[in-house]
Scaffold this motif. Structure first.
Motif: not given
Length: 162
Positions: A25-44
């Motif tokens: 995760w980096s502000p160079l490419h992410a438009v969403t906030p830094r992920p925080q626990p509990p983490y969402d599943p990667f697959f959805n």
């Protein structure tokens, strides 16, 4: 230097992909906030294993690319869109992103796509250079589309024919 091995993701990759997504995760490419626990599943419901190609170096998962449709419209079904690309810091410079980009274009062709597109933040110069070197061209710019860390950033639309 070893050549990246590219394959479709499987359900057993979920934990490694989730971890990779968090550490890259980096502000160079992410438009969403830094992920925080509990983490969402990667697959959805929207993106499962078959929508991801993963890269391995020496048996370790070091990158992924997500391929989807830009819209749900039937008249747009000939286009695929890269909707995520990540490479572990330890694997940068080993040709992983380039291998993933080439493989995802092959995958899109196999699915019958005629075009492939992506969106990249205007300030992400390294990614833009990579995409351009692989034949993607700027097709549109949404000026100051995002406010990130107090700065307005352009959303750059890129694409190419297959």
């Amino acid at each position: 230097m070893p050549v990246p091995y590219i394959r479709h993701a499987i359900h057993d990759d979920e934990e490694a992909l989730s971890r990779l997504d968090r550490v890259t995760w980096s502000p160079l490419h992410a438009v969403t906030p830094r992920p925080q626990p509990p983490y969402d599943p990667f697959f959805n419901e929207r993106f499962g294993p078959r929508d991801h190609l993963v890269a391995e170096l020496d048996g370790t998962l070091v990158g992924y690319v997500r391929l989807g449709y830009p819209t749900s419209l039937a008249c747009n079904s000939h286009v695929r869109q890269i909707q995520g690309l990540a490479v572990a810091e330890t694997a940068r410079g080993a040709g992983v992103a380039r291998a993933l980009l080439r493989a995802v274009q092959d995958e899109a062709r196999q699915q019958g796509a005629r075009r492939i597109t992506l969106r990249v933040l205007g300030h992400n110069t390294p990614a833009r250079g990579l995409y351009e070197s692989e034949g993607f061209v700027v097709e549109g710019i949404l000026p100051e589309e995002f406010l990130l860390d107090g700065r307005y950033v352009d959303d750059v639309l890129m694409g190419r024919g297959l």
